[in-house]
Scaffold this motif. Structure first.
Motif, PDB file in Angstrom:
ATOM      1  N   MET A 106      14.440   8.125   3.853  1.00 45.79           N
ATOM      2  CA  MET A 106      13.353   9.219   3.058  1.00 45.79           C
ATOM      3  C   MET A 106      13.247   8.489   1.153  1.00 45.79           C
ATOM      4  O   MET A 106      12.291   8.654   0.822  1.00 45.79           O
ATOM      5  N   ARG A 107      14.128   8.360   0.697  1.00 44.30           N
ATOM      6  CA  ARG A 107      14.298   7.374  -0.587  1.00 44.30           C
ATOM      7  C   ARG A 107      13.279   6.274  -0.726  1.00 44.30           C
ATOM      8  O   ARG A 107      12.866   5.642  -1.518  1.00 44.30           O
ATOM      9  N   TRP A 108      13.466   5.222   0.450  1.00 44.80           N
ATOM     10  CA  TRP A 108      13.302   4.293   0.829  1.00 44.80           C
ATOM     11  C   TRP A 108      11.252   4.597   1.091  1.00 44.80           C
ATOM     12  O   TRP A 108      10.374   3.410  -0.076  1.00 44.80           O
ATOM     13  N   ARG A 109      11.234   5.438   1.715  1.00 45.77           N
ATOM     14  CA  ARG A 109       9.250   6.128   1.918  1.00 45.77           C
ATOM     15  C   ARG A 109       9.046   6.251   0.631  1.00 45.77           C
ATOM     16  O   ARG A 109       8.153   6.179   0.092  1.00 45.77           O
ATOM     17  N   ASP A 110       9.683   6.396  -0.635  1.00 46.26           N
ATOM     18  CA  ASP A 110       9.510   7.111  -1.477  1.00 46.26           C
ATOM     19  C   ASP A 110       9.520   6.127  -2.431  1.00 46.26           C
ATOM     20  O   ASP A 110       8.460   5.945  -3.349  1.00 46.26           O
ATOM     21  N   GLU A 111      10.170   5.303  -2.667  1.00 45.55           N
ATOM     22  CA  GLU A 111       9.747   4.097  -3.114  1.00 45.55           C
ATOM     23  C   GLU A 111       8.455   3.069  -2.709  1.00 45.55           C
ATOM     24  O   GLU A 111       8.097   2.933  -3.636  1.00 45.55           O
ATOM     25  N   ILE A 112       7.758   3.432  -1.325  1.00 42.32           N
ATOM     26  CA  ILE A 112       7.365   2.224  -1.124  1.00 42.32           C
ATOM     27  C   ILE A 112       5.795   3.058  -1.725  1.00 42.32           C
ATOM     28  O   ILE A 112       5.531   2.722  -1.720  1.00 42.32           O
ATOM     29  N   ILE A 113       6.251   3.570  -1.491  1.00 40.77           N
ATOM     30  CA  ILE A 113       5.228   4.930  -1.817  1.00 40.77           C
ATOM     31  C   ILE A 113       4.954   4.710  -3.211  1.00 40.77           C
ATOM     32  O   ILE A 113       3.722   4.591  -3.692  1.00 40.77           O
ATOM     33  N   GLN A 114       5.695   4.849  -4.116  1.00 41.02           N
ATOM     34  CA  GLN A 114       5.831   4.647  -5.802  1.00 41.02           C
ATOM     35  C   GLN A 114       4.947   3.313  -6.214  1.00 41.02           C
ATOM     36  O   GLN A 114       4.594   3.375  -6.844  1.00 41.02           O
ATOM     37  N   HIS A 142      -1.371  11.215  -0.180  1.00 46.50           N
ATOM     38  CA  HIS A 142      -3.289  10.824   0.151  1.00 46.50           C
ATOM     39  C   HIS A 142      -2.269   9.212  -0.189  1.00 46.50           C
ATOM     40  O   HIS A 142      -2.627   8.229   1.633  1.00 46.50           O
ATOM     41  N   ILE A 143      -0.855   8.845  -0.204  1.00 45.86           N
ATOM     42  CA  ILE A 143      -0.860   7.260  -0.279  1.00 45.86           C
ATOM     43  C   ILE A 143       0.002   7.100   0.902  1.00 45.86           C
ATOM     44  O   ILE A 143      -0.485   6.301   1.826  1.00 45.86           O
ATOM     45  N   GLU A 144       0.523   7.982   1.473  1.00 44.57           N
ATOM     46  CA  GLU A 144       1.175   8.068   2.642  1.00 44.57           C
ATOM     47  C   GLU A 144       0.439   8.406   3.894  1.00 44.57           C
ATOM     48  O   GLU A 144       0.032   8.337   5.112  1.00 44.57           O
ATOM     49  N   SER A 145      -0.821   8.917   3.833  1.00 43.98           N
ATOM     50  CA  SER A 145      -2.235   8.916   4.625  1.00 43.98           C
ATOM     51  C   SER A 145      -2.899   8.157   5.136  1.00 43.98           C
ATOM     52  O   SER A 145      -3.163   7.352   5.838  1.00 43.98           O
ATOM     53  N   GLU A 146      -3.218   6.815   3.711  1.00 40.69           N
ATOM     54  CA  GLU A 146      -3.074   5.213   4.061  1.00 40.69           C
ATOM     55  C   GLU A 146      -2.097   4.692   4.191  1.00 40.69           C
ATOM     56  O   GLU A 146      -2.836   3.489   5.498  1.00 40.69           O
ATOM     57  N   LEU A 147      -0.951   5.155   3.974  1.00 39.60           N
ATOM     58  CA  LEU A 147      -0.254   4.270   5.171  1.00 39.60           C
ATOM     59  C   LEU A 147      -0.696   4.187   6.599  1.00 39.60           C
ATOM     60  O   LEU A 147      -0.309   3.537   7.672  1.00 39.60           O
ATOM     61  N   TYR A 148      -0.665   5.161   6.679  1.00 48.62           N
ATOM     62  CA  TYR A 148      -0.764   5.995   8.463  1.00 48.62           C
ATOM     63  C   TYR A 148      -2.357   5.210   8.885  1.00 48.62           C
ATOM     64  O   TYR A 148      -2.174   5.035   9.973  1.00 48.62           O
ATOM     65  N   THR A 166      -1.093  12.881  -4.977  1.00 51.51           N
ATOM     66  CA  THR A 166      -1.079  11.205  -4.816  1.00 51.51           C
ATOM     67  C   THR A 166      -0.193  11.143  -3.912  1.00 51.51           C
ATOM     68  O   THR A 166      -0.684  10.116  -2.436  1.00 51.51           O
ATOM     69  N   PHE A 167       1.051  11.477  -3.239  1.00 48.77           N
ATOM     70  CA  PHE A 167       1.693  10.740  -2.905  1.00 48.77           C
ATOM     71  C   PHE A 167       1.250  11.249  -1.167  1.00 48.77           C
ATOM     72  O   PHE A 167       1.619  10.615  -0.167  1.00 48.77           O
TER      73      PHE A 167
END
Length: 150
Positions: A133-141, A22-28, A19-20
Protein backbone atom coordinates in the motif's frame (compact mmCIF):
# COMPACT_ATOMS: atom_id res chain seq x y z
CA UNK A 1 12.82 8.18 -9.52
CA UNK A 2 14.39 10.00 -6.61
CA UNK A 3 11.07 10.32 -4.80
CA UNK A 4 10.89 6.63 -3.90
CA UNK A 5 11.03 6.07 -0.18
CA UNK A 6 9.94 8.06 2.85
CA UNK A 7 10.07 11.46 1.12
CA UNK A 8 7.14 10.69 -1.19
CA UNK A 9 5.29 9.03 1.68
CA UNK A 10 5.32 12.29 3.66
CA UNK A 11 3.77 14.13 0.73
CA UNK A 12 1.19 11.41 -0.05
CA UNK A 13 -0.99 12.57 2.83
CA UNK A 14 -1.15 16.04 1.24
CA UNK A 15 -2.70 14.70 -1.98
CA UNK A 16 -6.44 15.36 -2.06
CA UNK A 17 -8.53 12.19 -1.88
CA UNK A 18 -10.44 12.86 -5.16
CA UNK A 19 -7.10 13.41 -6.94
CA UNK A 20 -5.74 10.17 -5.46
CA UNK A 21 -8.84 8.28 -6.67
CA UNK A 22 -8.66 9.94 -10.11
CA UNK A 23 -5.03 8.94 -10.63
CA UNK A 24 -5.78 5.44 -9.39
CA UNK A 25 -8.61 5.28 -11.94
CA UNK A 26 -6.27 6.50 -14.70
CA UNK A 27 -3.80 3.74 -13.80
CA UNK A 28 -6.56 1.12 -14.05
CA UNK A 29 -7.68 2.45 -17.46
CA UNK A 30 -4.21 3.16 -18.90
CA UNK A 31 -4.46 0.61 -21.72
CA UNK A 32 -7.96 1.78 -22.66
CA UNK A 33 -6.61 5.34 -22.71
CA UNK A 34 -3.90 4.29 -25.17
CA UNK A 35 -6.58 2.75 -27.42
CA UNK A 36 -8.72 5.90 -27.20
CA UNK A 37 -5.70 8.07 -28.09
CA UNK A 38 -5.09 5.96 -31.20
CA UNK A 39 -8.78 6.09 -32.13
CA UNK A 40 -8.90 9.89 -31.78
CA UNK A 41 -5.66 10.33 -33.76
CA UNK A 42 -6.99 8.11 -36.57
CA UNK A 43 -10.32 9.89 -36.53
CA UNK A 44 -8.61 13.29 -36.80
CA UNK A 45 -6.19 12.19 -39.51
CA UNK A 46 -8.61 10.27 -41.71
CA UNK A 47 -11.84 12.29 -41.58
CA UNK A 48 -12.46 15.30 -43.78
CA UNK A 49 -13.20 18.51 -41.89
CA UNK A 50 -13.30 22.21 -42.64
CA UNK A 51 -14.88 22.14 -46.09
CA UNK A 52 -14.65 25.59 -47.66
CA UNK A 53 -17.98 27.35 -47.21
CA UNK A 54 -16.61 30.63 -48.49
CA UNK A 55 -18.90 30.93 -51.50
CA UNK A 56 -18.81 34.71 -51.77
CA UNK A 57 -15.12 35.08 -52.48
CA UNK A 58 -12.45 36.67 -50.35
CA UNK A 59 -9.71 34.91 -48.47
CA UNK A 60 -10.16 31.62 -46.69
CA UNK A 61 -9.90 31.81 -42.93
CA UNK A 62 -8.39 28.37 -42.46
CA UNK A 63 -5.22 26.54 -43.43
CA UNK A 64 -5.53 25.12 -46.94
CA UNK A 65 -2.78 22.47 -46.80
CA UNK A 66 -4.31 19.11 -45.74
CA UNK A 67 -1.17 18.15 -43.81
CA UNK A 68 -1.19 21.43 -41.89
CA UNK A 69 -4.93 21.05 -41.22
CA UNK A 70 -4.37 17.61 -39.72
CA UNK A 71 -1.42 18.86 -37.66
CA UNK A 72 -3.44 21.79 -36.36
CA UNK A 73 -6.40 19.56 -35.44
CA UNK A 74 -4.09 17.10 -33.66
CA UNK A 75 -2.36 19.90 -31.75
CA UNK A 76 -5.57 21.66 -30.71
CA UNK A 77 -7.80 18.70 -29.84
CA UNK A 78 -8.35 19.17 -26.10
CA UNK A 79 -9.45 15.63 -25.23
CA UNK A 80 -6.59 14.07 -27.19
CA UNK A 81 -4.05 16.38 -25.55
CA UNK A 82 -5.37 15.63 -22.05
CA UNK A 83 -5.34 11.87 -22.63
CA UNK A 84 -1.80 12.03 -24.05
CA UNK A 85 -0.65 14.07 -21.06
CA UNK A 86 -2.01 11.46 -18.64
CA UNK A 87 -0.67 8.48 -20.62
CA UNK A 88 2.76 10.08 -20.97
CA UNK A 89 2.91 10.81 -17.23
CA UNK A 90 2.00 7.22 -16.37
CA UNK A 91 4.60 5.89 -18.83
CA UNK A 92 7.27 8.24 -17.48
CA UNK A 93 6.58 7.22 -13.88
CA UNK A 94 6.37 3.52 -14.76
CA UNK A 95 9.68 3.45 -16.63
CA UNK A 96 11.44 5.29 -13.81
CA UNK A 97 10.32 2.94 -11.06
CA UNK A 98 12.20 0.00 -9.54
CA UNK A 99 11.17 -3.46 -10.78
CA UNK A 100 9.06 -4.28 -7.66
CA UNK A 101 7.01 -1.09 -8.10
CA UNK A 102 6.45 -1.85 -11.79
CA UNK A 103 5.32 -5.37 -10.88
CA UNK A 104 2.85 -3.86 -8.39
CA UNK A 105 1.37 -1.69 -11.16
CA UNK A 106 1.09 -4.68 -13.47
CA UNK A 107 -0.57 -6.88 -10.85
CA UNK A 108 -2.82 -4.30 -9.20
CA UNK A 109 -3.83 -2.06 -12.09
CA UNK A 110 -3.11 -3.78 -15.40
CA UNK A 111 -3.98 -7.45 -14.93
CA UNK A 112 -7.21 -8.41 -16.69
CA UNK A 113 -9.42 -9.69 -15.23
CA UNK A 114 -8.60 -7.93 -11.97
CA UNK A 115 -8.01 -10.90 -9.69
CA UNK A 116 -5.62 -9.58 -7.03
CA UNK A 117 -6.54 -7.74 -3.87
CA UNK A 118 -3.79 -5.79 -2.12
CA UNK A 119 -3.22 -8.92 -0.01
CA UNK A 120 -2.75 -10.95 -3.20
CA UNK A 121 -0.45 -8.34 -4.75
CA UNK A 122 1.62 -8.21 -1.55
CA UNK A 123 1.87 -12.00 -1.53
CA UNK A 124 3.09 -12.08 -5.14
CA UNK A 125 5.68 -9.39 -4.32
CA UNK A 126 6.72 -11.10 -1.06
CA UNK A 127 6.07 -7.97 1.02
CA UNK A 128 3.49 -7.04 3.65
CA UNK A 129 0.13 -5.61 2.62
CA UNK A 130 1.12 -2.34 4.31
CA UNK A 131 4.35 -2.17 2.29
CA UNK A 132 2.43 -2.78 -0.95
CA UNK A 133 0.00 0.00 0.00
CA UNK A 134 2.91 2.37 0.69
CA UNK A 135 4.36 1.59 -2.73
CA UNK A 136 0.96 2.20 -4.35
CA UNK A 137 0.64 5.53 -2.51
CA UNK A 138 4.14 6.55 -3.64
CA UNK A 139 3.36 5.65 -7.26
CA UNK A 140 0.19 7.72 -7.18
CA UNK A 141 1.96 10.64 -5.48
CA UNK A 142 4.77 10.66 -8.04
CA UNK A 143 2.24 10.50 -10.89
CA UNK A 144 0.39 13.47 -9.38
CA UNK A 145 3.64 15.43 -9.23
CA UNK A 146 4.47 14.64 -12.87
CA UNK A 147 0.97 15.75 -13.90
CA UNK A 148 1.13 18.85 -11.68
CA UNK A 149 -2.03 17.77 -9.85
CA UNK A 150 -2.71 18.26 -6.15
Amino acid sequence: MDQIGGEANDRASKLKKPTFKHIESELYSYHETLKEIQFLRNNIMFTKENDDENVGGGRRSYISSPTEQIGTRLATHKRLNKLEEIANAIEKVYTGLPEDYRKLIELKFWSKPQIYTMDGVAGKLHVSKRQAMRWRDEIIQITAEVLGWR
